[in-house]
Scaffold this active site. Sequence first.
Site, mmCIF file in Angstrom:
data_model
loop_
_atom_site.group_PDB
_atom_site.id
_atom_site.type_symbol
_atom_site.label_atom_id
_atom_site.label_comp_id
_atom_site.label_asym_id
_atom_site.label_seq_id
_atom_site.Cartn_x
_atom_site.Cartn_y
_atom_site.Cartn_z
ATOM 1 N N PRO A 1 65.393 -24.278 79.222
ATOM 2 C CA PRO A 1 64.817 -23.664 78.063
ATOM 3 C C PRO A 1 64.508 -22.211 78.382
ATOM 4 C CG PRO A 1 63.412 -25.407 78.964
ATOM 5 C CD PRO A 1 64.709 -25.437 79.673
ATOM 6 N N GLU A 2 64.954 -21.324 77.566
ATOM 7 C CA GLU A 2 64.615 -19.907 77.680
ATOM 8 C C GLU A 2 63.504 -19.619 76.667
ATOM 9 O OE1 GLU A 2 68.176 -17.404 77.878
ATOM 10 O OE2 GLU A 2 69.362 -19.164 78.331
#
Length: 283
Positions: free
Chosen positions: A2-3
């Site tokens: 996840p960014e």
Amino acid sequence: MPELPEVETVRRGLDKWVSGRRIATAEVLHPRAIRRHLPGAVHFADVLAGRRVGAVMRRGKYLWLPLDDEDALIGHLGMSGQLLLQPAEAPPETHLRVRFTFDDDGPELRFVDQRTFGGLSVSTGGAVLPAELAHIALDPVDPLFVDDAFVEAMRRRRTEVKRALLDQTLISGVGNIYADEALWRASLHGVRDTSQLTRPAIRRLLGHVRDVLNEAIGQGGTSFDALYVNVNGESGYFDRSLNAYGREGLPCKRCGTPIRREAFMNRSSFSCPKCQPRPRRPL
DNA sequence: AGTTGCCCCTGCGCGC
DNA sequence: TGCGCGCAGGGGCAAC
């Protein structure tokens, strides 16, 4: 992992469903899930019992849940971490690592992490920002982010522009997907030397970084599979808007040239050979 | 001091 | 069918 957009999506879910509640118990099912917490997993669980959670915060890809006093529960999702709200009776997930119950008997908070690159810890210092996150730069979605300072810091670097975008001490929140997307929008190849970029070029790139992150937040992030979901287990839709990442061989949406894939830091970079030519003299 | 590799893990899809 | 390999959205830290 996840960014930033995926983490922000999780933050919003936690803020809605966990903020204001009082933790009853914390149960650690895998010691590796408790990171940088020297007193250990038992202490982690003890210190969290009875604590009330405040407004959920984020910087870059880090989350924290402020507690009473100046303590905070810090979380990083790593490559495969999830924070899920689940009814107590829901069967345990295969990679369930930590489980929190609350004194209102509402849904549990579960930290699920297949690869255990993520983790949780309790910080005991820092009213505004947990001390453990002091080395993480502001992210470009933060109102306090200073564009001029970023431009100058980039020019001082002697490295490739994609490496710089991924350096969380320079600008946080950007990972492999959104770095490739921003570089595609800016028509820059990732191995361009940062110190050779003009100030306007860096400024344009930063604008694209910010745009792509904000657009992805609006779509609930990018999900290729069930690994990247919000606190209710739902996927985001930004994968439909990707122009470069994961599109090897597919036509560039700007010029039609097949997107190429190149090895980069034990991972991959995706770019358009025509719009983003390799520099003649790479760094 | 700034920059670059290595390593931490599990699971999946692919080719042989 | 089965196995080995490469690959995956990250970051801390040691080593240059």
